[in-house]
Scaffold this motif. Structure first.
Motif, PDB file in Angstrom:
ATOM      1  N   LEU A 318       0.782  -1.138  -0.049  1.00 53.53           N
ATOM      2  CA  LEU A 318      -0.054   0.034  -0.014  1.00 53.53           C
ATOM      3  C   LEU A 318       1.086   1.282   0.099  1.00 53.53           C
ATOM      4  O   LEU A 318       2.091   1.267   0.643  1.00 53.53           O
ATOM      5  N   SER A 319       0.165   2.253  -0.462  1.00 52.35           N
ATOM      6  CA  SER A 319       0.859   3.817  -0.572  1.00 52.35           C
ATOM      7  C   SER A 319       1.044   4.249   1.082  1.00 52.35           C
ATOM      8  O   SER A 319       0.135   3.976   1.825  1.00 52.35           O
ATOM      9  N   PRO A 320       1.844   4.962   1.377  1.00 47.75           N
ATOM     10  CA  PRO A 320       2.002   5.530   2.648  1.00 47.75           C
ATOM     11  C   PRO A 320       1.050   6.502   3.040  1.00 47.75           C
ATOM     12  O   PRO A 320       0.528   6.534   4.059  1.00 47.75           O
ATOM     13  N   TRP A 321       0.353   7.090   1.782  1.00 42.94           N
ATOM     14  CA  TRP A 321      -0.807   8.024   1.922  1.00 42.94           C
ATOM     15  C   TRP A 321      -2.099   7.280   2.341  1.00 42.94           C
ATOM     16  O   TRP A 321      -2.764   7.850   3.020  1.00 42.94           O
ATOM     17  N   GLN A 322      -2.228   6.033   1.861  1.00 44.09           N
ATOM     18  CA  GLN A 322      -3.239   5.168   2.287  1.00 44.09           C
ATOM     19  C   GLN A 322      -3.178   4.663   3.716  1.00 44.09           C
ATOM     20  O   GLN A 322      -4.184   4.977   4.426  1.00 44.09           O
ATOM     21  N   HIS A 323      -2.055   4.483   4.298  1.00 43.07           N
ATOM     22  CA  HIS A 323      -2.079   4.186   5.695  1.00 43.07           C
ATOM     23  C   HIS A 323      -2.157   5.558   6.484  1.00 43.07           C
ATOM     24  O   HIS A 323      -2.737   5.716   7.641  1.00 43.07           O
ATOM     25  N   LEU A 324      -1.701   6.809   5.911  1.00 38.71           N
ATOM     26  CA  LEU A 324      -2.250   8.078   6.564  1.00 38.71           C
ATOM     27  C   LEU A 324      -3.581   8.154   6.604  1.00 38.71           C
ATOM     28  O   LEU A 324      -4.358   8.647   7.689  1.00 38.71           O
ATOM     29  N   ARG A 325      -4.222   7.982   5.641  1.00 36.49           N
ATOM     30  CA  ARG A 325      -5.932   8.192   5.494  1.00 36.49           C
ATOM     31  C   ARG A 325      -6.388   7.125   6.517  1.00 36.49           C
ATOM     32  O   ARG A 325      -7.318   7.598   7.309  1.00 36.49           O
ATOM     33  N   ASP A 326      -5.823   5.725   6.783  1.00 39.14           N
ATOM     34  CA  ASP A 326      -6.329   5.018   7.746  1.00 39.14           C
ATOM     35  C   ASP A 326      -6.089   5.570   9.073  1.00 39.14           C
ATOM     36  O   ASP A 326      -7.051   5.345  10.105  1.00 39.14           O
ATOM     37  N   LEU A 327      -5.072   6.142   9.433  1.00 38.15           N
ATOM     38  CA  LEU A 327      -4.797   6.666  10.572  1.00 38.15           C
ATOM     39  C   LEU A 327      -5.432   7.972  10.900  1.00 38.15           C
ATOM     40  O   LEU A 327      -6.017   8.149  12.054  1.00 38.15           O
ATOM     41  N   SER A 328      -6.053   8.866   9.931  1.00 41.18           N
ATOM     42  CA  SER A 328      -6.894   9.928  10.303  1.00 41.18           C
ATOM     43  C   SER A 328      -8.339   9.373  10.596  1.00 41.18           C
ATOM     44  O   SER A 328      -8.702  10.108  11.440  1.00 41.18           O
ATOM     45  N   VAL A 329      -8.947   8.129  10.062  1.00 41.69           N
ATOM     46  CA  VAL A 329     -10.002   7.672  10.395  1.00 41.69           C
ATOM     47  C   VAL A 329     -10.105   7.162  12.045  1.00 41.69           C
ATOM     48  O   VAL A 329     -11.002   7.435  12.501  1.00 41.69           O
ATOM     49  N   LEU A 330      -8.722   6.551  12.169  1.00 41.05           N
ATOM     50  CA  LEU A 330      -8.454   5.925  13.482  1.00 41.05           C
ATOM     51  C   LEU A 330      -8.658   7.121  14.520  1.00 41.05           C
ATOM     52  O   LEU A 330      -9.344   6.628  15.658  1.00 41.05           O
ATOM     53  N   LEU A 331      -7.846   8.051  14.285  1.00 45.78           N
ATOM     54  CA  LEU A 331      -7.686   9.210  15.524  1.00 45.78           C
ATOM     55  C   LEU A 331      -9.080   9.933  15.375  1.00 45.78           C
ATOM     56  O   LEU A 331      -9.384  10.806  16.391  1.00 45.78           O
ATOM     57  N   ALA A 332     -10.027   9.864  14.463  1.00 48.09           N
ATOM     58  CA  ALA A 332     -11.187  10.576  14.536  1.00 48.09           C
ATOM     59  C   ALA A 332     -12.156  10.000  15.118  1.00 48.09           C
ATOM     60  O   ALA A 332     -13.267  10.290  15.690  1.00 48.09           O
ATOM     61  N   ALA A 333     -12.098   8.533  15.466  1.00 51.16           N
ATOM     62  CA  ALA A 333     -13.181   7.650  15.797  1.00 51.16           C
ATOM     63  C   ALA A 333     -13.341   8.139  17.367  1.00 51.16           C
ATOM     64  O   ALA A 333     -12.590   8.227  17.906  1.00 51.16           O
ATOM     65  N   LYS A 334     -14.741   7.978  17.777  1.00 49.98           N
ATOM     66  CA  LYS A 334     -15.101   8.243  18.924  1.00 49.98           C
ATOM     67  C   LYS A 334     -14.728   6.870  19.856  1.00 49.98           C
ATOM     68  O   LYS A 334     -14.917   5.751  19.344  1.00 49.98           O
ATOM     69  N   ALA A 335     -14.347   7.286  21.211  1.00 53.42           N
ATOM     70  CA  ALA A 335     -13.973   6.118  22.132  1.00 53.42           C
ATOM     71  C   ALA A 335     -15.366   5.138  22.269  1.00 53.42           C
ATOM     72  O   ALA A 335     -16.367   5.843  22.146  1.00 53.42           O
TER      73      ALA A 335
END
Length: 335
Positions: A318-335
């Protein structure tokens, strides 16, 4: 003393200080503050200007000589020194001597990028705080950019529909110089008429500009949609993800320490200062992220940082940018 850019005009009306330091990474706002100081100095009779650039070729003894020279004709002068690295370097001793007893016939203006944090602990800076004025200039927060645009539009006499303002903000975000230029142009093109979305669509190109620091702030703030836009722009511009990854990993590590250290949780502001976080905006984002992001989210975010590093070096499908997009969704998720 320190003052904010918005407070500078009122402060200048009260009289000139012998020395000013204007620092920041937003060229338009730094330039505007300097222009206000220059205008006030000219009105007070400081007409002549001498400019130095503090690069490796600058002979600081010449600066010292100019500051200590007695004018034969009692001419008032402005001496401007540009600090492209945010450091005085070999000029510290010169500035210490000058600032101990600033010349009465000179207004000294230091123009710097964001001031190196180590410089704020040095003697010359303490002398400046006592004798002069420091104007730190911070970038406009993403959530305040529309308000900034509206104020500038009002100053130009422009009337914008809500949709036009939103579209203008989206196209110019992070690029204050382009925003200022576009408002100048719109004021000429529209001739006092209300500016709507169609006008913006036809007249304004997308000039949004971002950097890795802004992306990290949006990721930590949990603003996945806006982070996704920045990721797309940086990817198109050919940005090296390893540069921003270093900043991201540093801040995630600070968050991990903030969450795992009882003393840090009790006094996060003091903890962040000890870790070198002095910018108010960055400190606020880290404090809020420390309360919002859970430990499992943080551990997964650090794992994704490793994946981004591998992908950027060609060891992942995968592209590093795809992992960054995954990380953005992760950090935006509510607990």
């Amino acid at each position: 003393m320190k003052t904010q850019p918005a407070q500078l005009p009122q402060l200048l009306k009260k009289g000139l200080a012998p020395v000013y330091l204007v620092s920041g990474d937003e060229p338009l706002l730094v330039q505007e503050c300097c222009d206000q100081i220059r205008q006030a100095a000219r009105q007070a009779g400081f007409e002549d200007r001498l400019t130095f650039h503090a690069d490796q070729h600058l002979d600081w003894s010449k600066v010292s000589d100019e500051c200590n020279a007695m004018s034969l004709f009692a001419e008032k002068r402005r001496i401007e020194i540009h600090l492209p690295t945010g450091k005085l370097g070999d000029g510290r001793n010169v500035m210490e001597r000058v600032l101990q007893q600033p010349p009465e016939d000179i207004v000294l203006l230091l123009i710097s990028t964001r001031l190196d944090s180590a410089e704020t602990k040095r003697k010359w800076y303490r002398e400046l705080q006592g004798k002069g004025v420091h104007v730190p200039v911070w970038p406009i927060d993403a959530d305040k950019f529309q308000g900034w645009l509206q104020q500038r539009a009002n100053r130009h006499g422009l009337s914008l529909t809500r949709g036009a303002l939103s579209m203008l903000a989206e196209r110019l975000e992070g690029n204050l110089l382009a925003a200022s230029q576009e408002l100048d142009r719109l004021s000429l093109l529209t001739n006092g008429n209300t500016v709507d979305e169609e006008t913006i669509e036809q007249a304004v190109q997308d000039s949004s500009r971002f950097n890795g620091f802004e992306l990290v702030q949006e990721l930590l703030a949990g603003r996945a949609q806006h982070a996704g836009k920045i990721i797309g722009v940086l990817q198109q511009e050919g940005e090296n993800p390893l540069g921003l990854l270093a900043v991201l990993h540093r801040d995630l590590s600070i968050l991990a320490e903030l969450q795992s250290t009882p003393a840090a949780r009790e006094n996060p502001s003091a903890f962040l200062k000890k870790r070198g976080v002095f910018q108010p905006q960055r400190a606020r984002i880290l404090e809020r992220a420390g309360r919002r992001v859970t430990s499992p989210q943080l551990l997964e975010a650090l794992r994704l940082c490793s994946q981004i590093d591998r992908a950027a070096k060609g060891f992942d499908e995968l592209s590093p940018w795809q992992h960054l997009r995954d990380l953005s969704v992760l950090l935006a998720a509510k607990a």
